[in-house]
Design an enzyme around this catalytic site. Sequence first.
Site, short mmCIF file in Angstrom:
data_model
loop_
_atom_site.label_atom_id
_atom_site.label_comp_id
_atom_site.label_asym_id
_atom_site.label_seq_id
_atom_site.Cartn_x
_atom_site.Cartn_y
_atom_site.Cartn_z
N MET A 36 1.12 -1.13 -0.08
CA MET A 36 -0.16 -0.31 -0.16
C MET A 36 0.95 1.27 0.03
O MET A 36 0.09 2.22 0.51
CB MET A 36 -0.68 0.12 1.67
CG MET A 36 -2.26 -0.84 1.13
SD MET A 36 -2.74 -0.39 1.72
CE MET A 36 -2.93 -0.23 3.83
N LEU A 39 6.30 3.05 1.74
CA LEU A 39 7.66 1.94 1.92
C LEU A 39 8.38 1.88 2.72
O LEU A 39 9.36 3.00 2.69
CB LEU A 39 8.13 1.27 0.21
CG LEU A 39 7.32 0.95 -0.17
CD1 LEU A 39 7.67 0.81 -2.19
CD2 LEU A 39 5.97 -0.10 0.03
N HIS A 43 9.58 -3.11 3.91
CA HIS A 43 8.59 -3.61 2.11
C HIS A 43 10.01 -4.07 1.25
O HIS A 43 10.42 -4.65 0.02
CB HIS A 43 8.43 -2.43 1.64
CG HIS A 43 7.03 -2.04 2.10
ND1 HIS A 43 6.44 -1.27 3.24
CD2 HIS A 43 5.85 -2.60 2.32
CE1 HIS A 43 6.07 -1.31 3.65
NE2 HIS A 43 5.31 -2.23 2.98
N GLN A 67 -10.43 -2.23 2.96
CA GLN A 67 -9.72 -3.42 4.37
C GLN A 67 -9.42 -1.75 5.68
O GLN A 67 -9.06 -1.70 6.61
CB GLN A 67 -8.28 -3.34 3.88
CG GLN A 67 -7.17 -2.60 3.44
CD GLN A 67 -6.00 -2.96 3.28
OE1 GLN A 67 -6.23 -3.38 1.65
NE2 GLN A 67 -5.37 -3.42 3.71
N GLU A 154 5.78 -10.75 7.35
CA GLU A 154 5.20 -12.00 8.63
C GLU A 154 5.29 -11.30 9.27
O GLU A 154 4.44 -11.48 10.54
CB GLU A 154 6.38 -12.92 8.68
CG GLU A 154 6.25 -14.40 8.27
CD GLU A 154 7.68 -15.05 9.01
OE1 GLU A 154 8.12 -14.87 9.71
OE2 GLU A 154 7.86 -16.21 8.61
N SER A 192 4.42 1.49 8.77
CA SER A 192 4.28 2.83 8.34
C SER A 192 3.00 3.10 9.36
O SER A 192 3.14 4.99 9.74
CB SER A 192 3.43 2.67 7.00
OG SER A 192 3.89 1.56 6.33
N ARG A 193 2.56 2.58 9.97
CA ARG A 193 1.70 3.22 11.79
C ARG A 193 3.19 3.42 12.66
O ARG A 193 2.84 4.38 13.51
CB ARG A 193 0.19 2.91 11.74
CG ARG A 193 -0.46 2.54 10.42
CD ARG A 193 -1.71 1.89 11.31
NE ARG A 193 -2.65 2.09 10.22
CZ ARG A 193 -3.15 1.28 9.65
NH1 ARG A 193 -2.98 -0.59 9.40
NH2 ARG A 193 -4.29 1.42 8.65
O1 PAF Z 1 -0.33 -5.24 3.57
C1 PAF Z 1 -0.38 -4.50 3.18
O2 PAF Z 1 0.04 -3.92 2.61
C2 PAF Z 1 -1.66 -5.06 2.58
O3 PAF Z 1 -2.74 -5.06 3.07
C3 PAF Z 1 -1.92 -5.68 1.63
C4 PAF Z 1 -1.84 -7.52 1.09
C5 PAF Z 1 -1.01 -4.96 -0.31
C6 PAF Z 1 -3.19 -5.23 0.74
O4 PAF Z 1 -4.43 -4.24 0.11
#
Ligand code: PAF
Length: 284
Positions: A36, A39, A43, A67, A154, A192-193
């Site tokens: 999302m 990064l 990531h 989500q 994970e 990120s949070r």
């Molecule tokens: O983990 C994330 O960043 C998100 O939940 C994903 C897997 C990219 C789905 O939007």
Amino acid sequence: MGAASSLDTVRTISSLRARIQGWRRAGQRIGLVPTMGALHAGHVALVKKSVATCDRTVVTLFVNPTQFGPKEDFSVYPRDEARDAALVAAEGADLLFAPGVDEVYPSGHATKVHVGGLGDILEGEARPGFFTGVATVVTKLLLQALPDEAFFGEKDYQQLQVIKKLIRDLDIPVTATGVQTVREADGLALSSRNAYLTPAERATAPVLHGTLAQVAEQVGRGEDPRAQETWAKAQLERAGFWQVDYVTVRDAVTLEEVSDASQPARVLAAAWLGKARLIDNVAV
Ligand code: PAF
């Protein structure tokens, strides 16, 4: 295979498929890293793993509205596509897929993927609709790209199990690979949070990982999981976490409660520190 200069961005499913088809015809193995954006080194570890094990790496960048709950941070979720693109290009990714919301959810879109059981507990219970949003978008991304392998952190351990289950249940010909959580030197899992933490909260945050690591060690030594959960909740509250959504020892695959560590198990927790809801997990 990729080089920093060769990263292109595509925004439509048809252009994504056209690019991947060319690579596939050349017999190349495709890796997918769904993100999302916003990064960080966690990531980057996923991209590195894909670049190291696949011929081509596609990174997806899509802040998935389905989500996020109505009171969650969708509108303020950090977005910086240029920075993210530069980061993955430097790691050797080959393509960035950054669709708009209308491309992923065109008007009239009505299908949802719900992973029953596994998707309804823990994070699914604390954040109703969250895993349906994740499962729906990940199913779509996997079918859009049809990679050989897809990489997930994970850190979101339950999410990884939900994705593995939907892949099995829906017979999607993709391998989901989990990549170890990247941590700060003091143990805090990268997220990120974490940006929502004040300096004082940031100093407290590593208590989460420290506590889970102690529970994992004690349960591994034969201590009672329920007693350890009680101890851990009190420990977190004492440190300043104002709400502990759960801290629990579960089977590593089904995430059902376990009474001992005779099967692979995982300690998982979600707890609030200031405005940030932190999650983490440790293997027993
Ligand atoms: O983990 C994330 O960043 C998100 O939940 C994903 C897997 C990219 C789905 O939007």
